[in-house]
Design a protein around this motif. Sequence first.
Motif, PDB file in Angstrom:
ATOM      1  N   UNK A  31       0.832  -1.211   0.000  1.00  0.00           N
ATOM      2  CA  UNK A  31       0.000   0.000   0.000  1.00  0.00           C
ATOM      3  C   UNK A  31       0.866   1.261   0.000  1.00  0.00           C
ATOM      4  N   UNK A  32       0.319   2.335  -0.509  1.00  0.00           N
ATOM      5  CA  UNK A  32       1.027   3.608  -0.472  1.00  0.00           C
ATOM      6  C   UNK A  32       1.147   4.072   0.979  1.00  0.00           C
ATOM      7  N   UNK A  33       2.095   4.967   1.279  1.00  0.00           N
ATOM      8  CA  UNK A  33       2.221   5.478   2.653  1.00  0.00           C
ATOM      9  C   UNK A  33       0.925   6.092   3.178  1.00  0.00           C
ATOM     10  N   UNK A  34       0.210   6.836   2.333  1.00  0.00           N
ATOM     11  CA  UNK A  34      -1.042   7.445   2.791  1.00  0.00           C
ATOM     12  C   UNK A  34      -2.102   6.388   3.060  1.00  0.00           C
ATOM     13  N   UNK A  35      -2.090   5.305   2.276  1.00  0.00           N
ATOM     14  CA  UNK A  35      -3.038   4.221   2.514  1.00  0.00           C
ATOM     15  C   UNK A  35      -2.719   3.505   3.821  1.00  0.00           C
ATOM     16  N   UNK A  36      -1.442   3.312   4.101  1.00  0.00           N
ATOM     17  CA  UNK A  36      -1.063   2.677   5.358  1.00  0.00           C
ATOM     18  C   UNK A  36      -1.456   3.549   6.550  1.00  0.00           C
ATOM     19  N   UNK A  62      -4.783   5.804  -3.979  1.00  0.00           N
ATOM     20  CA  UNK A  62      -4.956   4.738  -4.966  1.00  0.00           C
ATOM     21  C   UNK A  62      -3.665   4.433  -5.712  1.00  0.00           C
ATOM     22  N   UNK A  63      -2.602   5.188  -5.418  1.00  0.00           N
ATOM     23  CA  UNK A  63      -1.311   4.914  -6.026  1.00  0.00           C
ATOM     24  C   UNK A  63      -0.943   5.806  -7.186  1.00  0.00           C
ATOM     25  N   UNK A  64      -1.740   6.844  -7.450  1.00  0.00           N
ATOM     26  CA  UNK A  64      -1.415   7.778  -8.536  1.00  0.00           C
ATOM     27  C   UNK A  64      -0.285   8.692  -8.083  1.00  0.00           C
ATOM     28  N   UNK A  65       0.846   8.603  -8.785  1.00  0.00           N
ATOM     29  CA  UNK A  65       2.016   9.394  -8.375  1.00  0.00           C
ATOM     30  C   UNK A  65       1.987  10.798  -8.965  1.00  0.00           C
ATOM     31  N   UNK A  66       1.118  11.041  -9.923  1.00  0.00           N
ATOM     32  CA  UNK A  66       1.002  12.366 -10.529  1.00  0.00           C
ATOM     33  C   UNK A  66      -0.461  12.813 -10.513  1.00  0.00           C
ATOM     34  N   UNK A  67      -0.997  13.095  -9.340  1.00  0.00           N
ATOM     35  CA  UNK A  67      -2.415  13.498  -9.260  1.00  0.00           C
ATOM     36  C   UNK A  67      -2.733  14.766 -10.036  1.00  0.00           C
ATOM     37  N   UNK A  68      -1.718  15.568 -10.273  1.00  0.00           N
ATOM     38  CA  UNK A  68      -1.930  16.799 -11.024  1.00  0.00           C
ATOM     39  C   UNK A  68      -2.398  16.563 -12.453  1.00  0.00           C
TER      40      UNK A  68
END
Length: 219
Positions: free
Chosen positions: A76-81, A138-144
């Motif tokens: 999981x991503x850090x924010x998900x954890x 959700x794992x999107x590294x470029x939300x922009x």
Amino acid sequence: MLERNLNRTRAFTRIFFAGSTKPQPGQKRGPGKPSDEEKELLRAAVVFSIGTLDAYMSEVAAEVLVAQLEDARETPTPSSRNLLRRVAREIDTLALELALTTDPAQRRDVARRALVEHLTSSVSNHGAKAVSATLERMGEVQPGKVWTNLDAHLSKWPKLATGGRKSAGVLDQWTAHRHSIVHEGKAISVNGEHINELLDFVASLGREIDAVAVTALPE
């Protein structure tokens, strides 16, 4: 879920533009300035459209995270954890509940409902920052990229994208309007064009988020 709830919100606009609580196809409101009560239909549409986006982001983030955890090929991503830690503290029996639930579909639903409840009650899903946070979960590294995609279509929403305002700014402005209506009781100035564009804007933003969610789901 997003489109279903937006269609419910459009009921306010159908009543407003038809000038009737039982609008018929092609029916138009009569001449003259809308009454104060009729204007409340448009303010209600603001509240519901922003709330619909909030609820959708809670649901989609939970669905994707549960699917990723079941797949277990990616961490999981850090924010998900961080989210999982908060949920575990909030529902300290959750681990035991999941361990004793033998049916995979039921176990998945228990986890999803716990996540949705936390995201709905304890996490703000309002505004551009909340959209980016959901994408990152959700794992999107470029939300922009979502905002860039929407910025390319700002001509569809000229009544919203005023004063050089970009798509993220549009969402923040109408989120602030929603808060003014709900939390401060203000009668913000809003017209039918604003609402039609806002509903289309939220639908477009939802489609962008959904595209990220589909990509994030394990194959």
